[in-house]
Design a protein around this motif. Sequence first.
Motif, PDB file in Angstrom:
ATOM      1  N   VAL A  61      37.174  35.567  49.438  1.00 29.71           N
ATOM      2  CA  VAL A  61      37.222  35.159  50.835  1.00 29.71           C
ATOM      3  C   VAL A  61      36.749  33.708  50.966  1.00 29.71           C
ATOM      4  CG1 VAL A  61      34.896  36.081  51.293  1.00 29.71           C
ATOM      5  CG2 VAL A  61      36.530  35.891  53.162  1.00 29.71           C
ATOM      6  N   ASP A  62      37.269  33.003  51.987  1.00 38.43           N
ATOM      7  CA  ASP A  62      36.856  31.604  52.166  1.00 38.43           C
ATOM      8  C   ASP A  62      35.867  31.444  53.327  1.00 38.43           C
ATOM      9  OD1 ASP A  62      38.649  32.028  54.208  1.00 38.43           O
ATOM     10  OD2 ASP A  62      40.072  30.478  53.604  1.00 38.43           O
ATOM     11  N   ILE A  63      35.375  32.567  53.827  1.00 34.67           N
ATOM     12  CA  ILE A  63      34.305  32.556  54.841  1.00 34.67           C
ATOM     13  C   ILE A  63      33.148  33.317  54.201  1.00 34.67           C
ATOM     14  CG2 ILE A  63      33.650  33.515  57.094  1.00 34.67           C
ATOM     15  CD1 ILE A  63      36.619  33.007  57.909  1.00 34.67           C
ATOM     16  N   GLU A  64      31.926  32.895  54.453  1.00 36.84           N
ATOM     17  CA  GLU A  64      30.812  33.530  53.738  1.00 36.84           C
ATOM     18  C   GLU A  64      30.747  35.036  54.022  1.00 36.84           C
ATOM     19  OE1 GLU A  64      27.122  31.387  53.552  1.00 36.84           O
ATOM     20  OE2 GLU A  64      28.147  29.516  54.024  1.00 36.84           O
ATOM     21  N   SER A  65      30.459  35.777  52.970  1.00 37.75           N
ATOM     22  CA  SER A  65      30.479  37.241  53.036  1.00 37.75           C
ATOM     23  C   SER A  65      29.695  37.798  54.227  1.00 37.75           C
ATOM     24  CB  SER A  65      29.867  37.849  51.774  1.00 37.75           C
ATOM     25  OG  SER A  65      30.330  37.208  50.622  1.00 37.75           O
ATOM     26  N   TRP A  82      26.228  42.457  49.783  1.00 41.16           N
ATOM     27  CA  TRP A  82      27.180  41.564  49.125  1.00 41.16           C
ATOM     28  C   TRP A  82      26.498  40.909  47.933  1.00 41.16           C
ATOM     29  CZ3 TRP A  82      31.955  42.253  50.509  1.00 41.16           C
ATOM     30  CH2 TRP A  82      32.288  42.560  51.824  1.00 41.16           C
ATOM     31  N   SER A  83      27.228  40.745  46.835  1.00 39.60           N
ATOM     32  CA  SER A  83      26.582  40.161  45.667  1.00 39.60           C
ATOM     33  C   SER A  83      26.779  38.645  45.591  1.00 39.60           C
ATOM     34  CB  SER A  83      27.097  40.828  44.384  1.00 39.60           C
ATOM     35  OG  SER A  83      28.445  40.479  44.171  1.00 39.60           O
ATOM     36  N   GLU A  84      27.835  38.129  46.257  1.00 37.31           N
ATOM     37  CA  GLU A  84      28.097  36.691  46.157  1.00 37.31           C
ATOM     38  C   GLU A  84      28.213  36.076  47.547  1.00 37.31           C
ATOM     39  OE1 GLU A  84      30.881  35.395  42.741  1.00 37.31           O
ATOM     40  OE2 GLU A  84      31.613  37.360  43.369  1.00 37.31           O
ATOM     41  N   ARG A  85      27.987  34.782  47.580  1.00 37.22           N
ATOM     42  CA  ARG A  85      28.079  34.056  48.854  1.00 37.22           C
ATOM     43  C   ARG A  85      29.483  34.221  49.452  1.00 37.22           C
ATOM     44  NH1 ARG A  85      27.366  27.529  49.495  1.00 37.22           N
ATOM     45  NH2 ARG A  85      27.736  27.475  51.733  1.00 37.22           N
ATOM     46  N   TYR A  86      30.492  34.117  48.608  1.00 34.06           N
ATOM     47  CA  TYR A  86      31.881  34.385  49.025  1.00 34.06           C
ATOM     48  C   TYR A  86      32.362  35.576  48.198  1.00 34.06           C
ATOM     49  CZ  TYR A  86      31.731  29.681  50.988  1.00 34.06           C
ATOM     50  OH  TYR A  86      31.384  28.561  51.710  1.00 34.06           O
ATOM     51  N   ALA A  87      32.525  36.708  48.824  1.00 31.69           N
ATOM     52  CA  ALA A  87      32.860  37.928  48.072  1.00 31.69           C
ATOM     53  C   ALA A  87      34.214  37.810  47.385  1.00 31.69           C
ATOM     54  CB  ALA A  87      32.868  39.117  49.017  1.00 31.69           C
ATOM     55  N   SER A  88      34.289  38.385  46.205  1.00 28.37           N
ATOM     56  CA  SER A  88      35.553  38.394  45.470  1.00 28.37           C
ATOM     57  C   SER A  88      36.428  39.533  45.998  1.00 28.37           C
ATOM     58  CB  SER A  88      35.282  38.620  43.983  1.00 28.37           C
ATOM     59  OG  SER A  88      34.747  39.933  43.831  1.00 28.37           O
ATOM     60  N   GLN A  89      37.713  39.461  45.640  1.00 25.07           N
ATOM     61  CA  GLN A  89      38.652  40.520  46.082  1.00 25.07           C
ATOM     62  C   GLN A  89      38.192  41.914  45.667  1.00 25.07           C
ATOM     63  OE1 GLN A  89      40.848  42.048  43.605  1.00 25.07           O
ATOM     64  NE2 GLN A  89      41.552  43.525  45.142  1.00 25.07           N
ATOM     65  N   PRO A  90      37.746  42.135  44.404  1.00 19.24           N
ATOM     66  CA  PRO A  90      37.346  43.511  44.056  1.00 19.24           C
ATOM     67  C   PRO A  90      36.183  44.008  44.923  1.00 19.24           C
ATOM     68  CG  PRO A  90      37.619  42.174  42.065  1.00 19.24           C
ATOM     69  CD  PRO A  90      37.713  41.238  43.226  1.00 19.24           C
ATOM     70  N   GLU A  91      35.252  43.112  45.224  1.00 19.60           N
ATOM     71  CA  GLU A  91      34.107  43.528  46.042  1.00 19.60           C
ATOM     72  C   GLU A  91      34.545  43.815  47.489  1.00 19.60           C
ATOM     73  OE1 GLU A  91      30.737  40.831  46.019  1.00 19.60           O
ATOM     74  OE2 GLU A  91      29.391  42.484  46.499  1.00 19.60           O
ATOM     75  N   LEU A  92      35.443  42.995  47.999  1.00 19.92           N
ATOM     76  CA  LEU A  92      35.951  43.224  49.360  1.00 19.92           C
ATOM     77  C   LEU A  92      36.704  44.545  49.442  1.00 19.92           C
ATOM     78  CD1 LEU A  92      36.954  39.563  49.950  1.00 19.92           C
ATOM     79  CD2 LEU A  92      35.626  40.887  51.603  1.00 19.92           C
ATOM     80  N   LEU A  93      37.460  44.827  48.393  1.00 22.62           N
ATOM     81  CA  LEU A  93      38.208  46.089  48.377  1.00 22.62           C
ATOM     82  C   LEU A  93      37.237  47.275  48.308  1.00 22.62           C
ATOM     83  CD1 LEU A  93      41.050  47.253  48.464  1.00 22.62           C
ATOM     84  CD2 LEU A  93      41.143  47.097  45.980  1.00 22.62           C
ATOM     85  N   ARG A  94      36.166  47.118  47.531  1.00 25.84           N
ATOM     86  CA  ARG A  94      35.147  48.180  47.486  1.00 25.84           C
ATOM     87  C   ARG A  94      34.511  48.382  48.862  1.00 25.84           C
ATOM     88  NH1 ARG A  94      33.789  45.984  42.543  1.00 25.84           N
ATOM     89  NH2 ARG A  94      31.971  44.846  43.304  1.00 25.84           N
ATOM     90  N   TYR A  95      34.271  47.283  49.548  1.00 27.73           N
ATOM     91  CA  TYR A  95      33.665  47.336  50.891  1.00 27.73           C
ATOM     92  C   TYR A  95      34.571  48.125  51.845  1.00 27.73           C
ATOM     93  CZ  TYR A  95      32.096  45.406  55.455  1.00 27.73           C
ATOM     94  OH  TYR A  95      31.665  45.231  56.750  1.00 27.73           O
ATOM     95  N   ALA A 221      33.565  25.577  47.359  1.00 28.93           N
ATOM     96  CA  ALA A 221      32.894  26.736  47.974  1.00 28.93           C
ATOM     97  C   ALA A 221      31.394  26.690  47.674  1.00 28.93           C
ATOM     98  CB  ALA A 221      33.478  28.028  47.415  1.00 28.93           C
ATOM     99  N   HIS A 222      31.054  26.168  46.485  1.00 27.88           N
ATOM    100  CA  HIS A 222      29.688  26.300  45.957  1.00 27.88           C
ATOM    101  C   HIS A 222      29.295  27.769  45.980  1.00 27.88           C
ATOM    102  CE1 HIS A 222      29.459  22.028  45.798  1.00 27.88           C
ATOM    103  NE2 HIS A 222      29.448  21.859  47.104  1.00 27.88           N
ATOM    104  N   ASN A 223      30.166  28.565  45.437  1.00 24.96           N
ATOM    105  CA  ASN A 223      29.902  30.006  45.397  1.00 24.96           C
ATOM    106  C   ASN A 223      28.804  30.310  44.387  1.00 24.96           C
ATOM    107  OD1 ASN A 223      30.359  32.730  46.018  1.00 24.96           O
ATOM    108  ND2 ASN A 223      31.621  32.969  44.192  1.00 24.96           N
ATOM    109  N   GLY A 224      28.191  31.445  44.536  1.00 25.41           N
ATOM    110  CA  GLY A 224      27.157  31.882  43.602  1.00 25.41           C
ATOM    111  C   GLY A 224      26.580  33.189  44.104  1.00 25.41           C
ATOM    112  N   PRO A 225      25.587  33.714  43.386  1.00 24.57           N
ATOM    113  CA  PRO A 225      24.964  34.947  43.858  1.00 24.57           C
ATOM    114  C   PRO A 225      24.407  34.725  45.258  1.00 24.57           C
ATOM    115  CG  PRO A 225      24.152  34.335  41.680  1.00 24.57           C
ATOM    116  CD  PRO A 225      24.980  33.189  42.163  1.00 24.57           C
ATOM    117  N   ILE A 226      24.469  35.748  46.068  1.00 24.92           N
ATOM    118  CA  ILE A 226      24.006  35.581  47.456  1.00 24.92           C
ATOM    119  C   ILE A 226      22.489  35.390  47.466  1.00 24.92           C
ATOM    120  CG2 ILE A 226      23.627  38.014  48.091  1.00 24.92           C
ATOM    121  CD1 ILE A 226      25.390  37.185  50.653  1.00 24.92           C
ATOM    122  N   ASP A 227      22.044  34.524  48.343  1.00 23.75           N
ATOM    123  CA  ASP A 227      20.614  34.218  48.433  1.00 23.75           C
ATOM    124  C   ASP A 227      19.907  35.369  49.175  1.00 23.75           C
ATOM    125  OD1 ASP A 227      18.145  33.228  48.980  1.00 23.75           O
ATOM    126  OD2 ASP A 227      18.828  31.394  49.984  1.00 23.75           O
TER     127      ASP A 227
END
Length: 545
Positions: A61-65, A82-95, A221-227
């Motif tokens: 996603v291009d908007i923060e999780s 959420w595990s990342e600042r910008y969730a990946s497709q697999p995580e979004l699908l799990r959600y 994006a400066h994506n990374g693990p969510i703070d």
Amino acid sequence: MADGAVKSSTREFDVVVVGAGFSGLYMLHRLRGLGFSVRVYEAGDGVGGTWYWNRYPGARVDIESMEYSYSFSPDLADEWEWSERYASQPELLRYLNHVADRFDLRPDIQLNTRVTAARFDEASMRWNLKTSTGESISAKFCVMATGCLSIPKAPEFPGVENFKGATYSTSSWPKDGVDFTGMRVGVIGTGSSAIQSIPMIAAQAAHLTVFQRTPNFSVPAHNGPIDPALVEDWKEHREQYKDEARAAGFGIRMVEESTQTALEVSEDERRDVYETRWNRGGFALIGAYSDLIADKAANDTAVAFVAEKIASIVKDPKVADILTPKTYPIATKRLCVDTGYYATFNRDNVTLVDVGAAPIEAVTPTGLKTARAQYELDAIVFAIGFDAMTGALTGIDIRGRGGVSMKQKWAEGPKTYLGLMVCGFPNLFTVTGPGSPSVLCNMAVAIEQHVDWITDCISYLSDRQVGAIEATSGAEAEWVAHVNEVADGTLFPHANSWYMGANVPGKPRVFMPYIGGFPVYREKCEEVAAKGYEGFALTSAAHAS
Ligand code: N01
């Protein structure tokens, strides 16, 4: 049996919802909660819509999780991490699968079933639908939760069928993934899907050739693990942040839309602001000044800033130049948000081909031929975009009053009232339809607002035994004129974007989403409802036969 009559094998519902993505799931939850009988039909073999289909490497996603989440249930928000600042497709699908399970939605969702036709029966004031599985369904209301970017453009290149290698489309990626190890891969397109997948494919393939027709602006994006501190902060201020997102023009709190204009500050100050926002990442850059999308001179300052960034990242000046957009203002095509996109062109195994200068002529059995050269490839990835906003609706044979089809009605571009209903198509709602903020807004915010409005509307009609609701032609015409007028006051019509329908040959050039800002739009929708659905004609149920 007469057309529109209910056959014994026809299943009847209060509401049929088409699509089980972000919109369809919430729509089902809301309506079922009020006691309506609802059935959701979904073409895929799982829920998730966009996040079910778009499984290409790097999709996220291009908007923060934290903001790209449902807000209707505090419990859901509290329990989901959420595990990342910008969730990946697999995580979004799990959600989205979690949402389907948590709210027990699955019993009312029918997968592997595409709705192919919907016809309004004027006598009974009901919709008769047909599916790809041969079923007939009758429903009082029809909600099209079909998504804005769900119908991929077909590869329009001659010779595709003769290619001996493998072809893939970012929008229908194989579930088991693709191993490009040792392969010469070509990616056609440089929109968001390509920009996310190119760095991933480059890291795996023997060689990657990127065929770019028009360069896009992309920000990191400066994506990374969510703070964890961010998560805690959201838990504490959830309601406040939800209100702040809804008060923001793009429905995104973290864009921090400034009220300052770009040219009222010095060049040095502007540079500092852009630098800070570039370093923050994502869409923060477009929130820097309030006039970036309206004033060409203001926009030029952001264009120059990004051009400098590209030149500083990409080592070969010729490649940097080809990657730099020069023909349209920044943000008038969807801004891309990337992880290592520009730096990928510094790799020895990546080649950029400017097919704007020398167009693709054909796919050959062994690769791709442009006006200048032949490229030998083992696999081709089509990242060529969608028949956006209208494709999913005109792709179904939807017929309203007098048998008029949606395709006919929209032959010169989409016409809606508020992006919610279409004159001549009673009791049919479109979630995030053309004429609403939709793709110019955080989709999670836009979807929840539409679903809530539609739910309230159906509930109102049902309480008062109204048989049909329909946008009046006057209200629709006024709204379409307003949507165009607002767009014409911005720089958006200057770009050949999918917002304008410009990416699909033959599609009318009309700016489709509403750019007046989410808060203004939401207020208008609330006002319309408060006035007993002003601009809509309501017909008593007593008129149905
Ligand atoms: O599609 P696009 P997309 N020959 O239309 C090129 C959302 N999204 O799937 O610009 C050569 O943007 C075309 O070139 P041109 C997001 O809203 C979000 O990438 O028409 N090239 C362009 O470069 C996004 O905007 C995320 O000249 C051809 C590309 O293909 C929207 O989906 C991730 C061509 C298509 O780009 C669509 O993005 C992914 C031809 N014949 C998508 N035809 C997130 O980050 C087309 N192209 C959440």
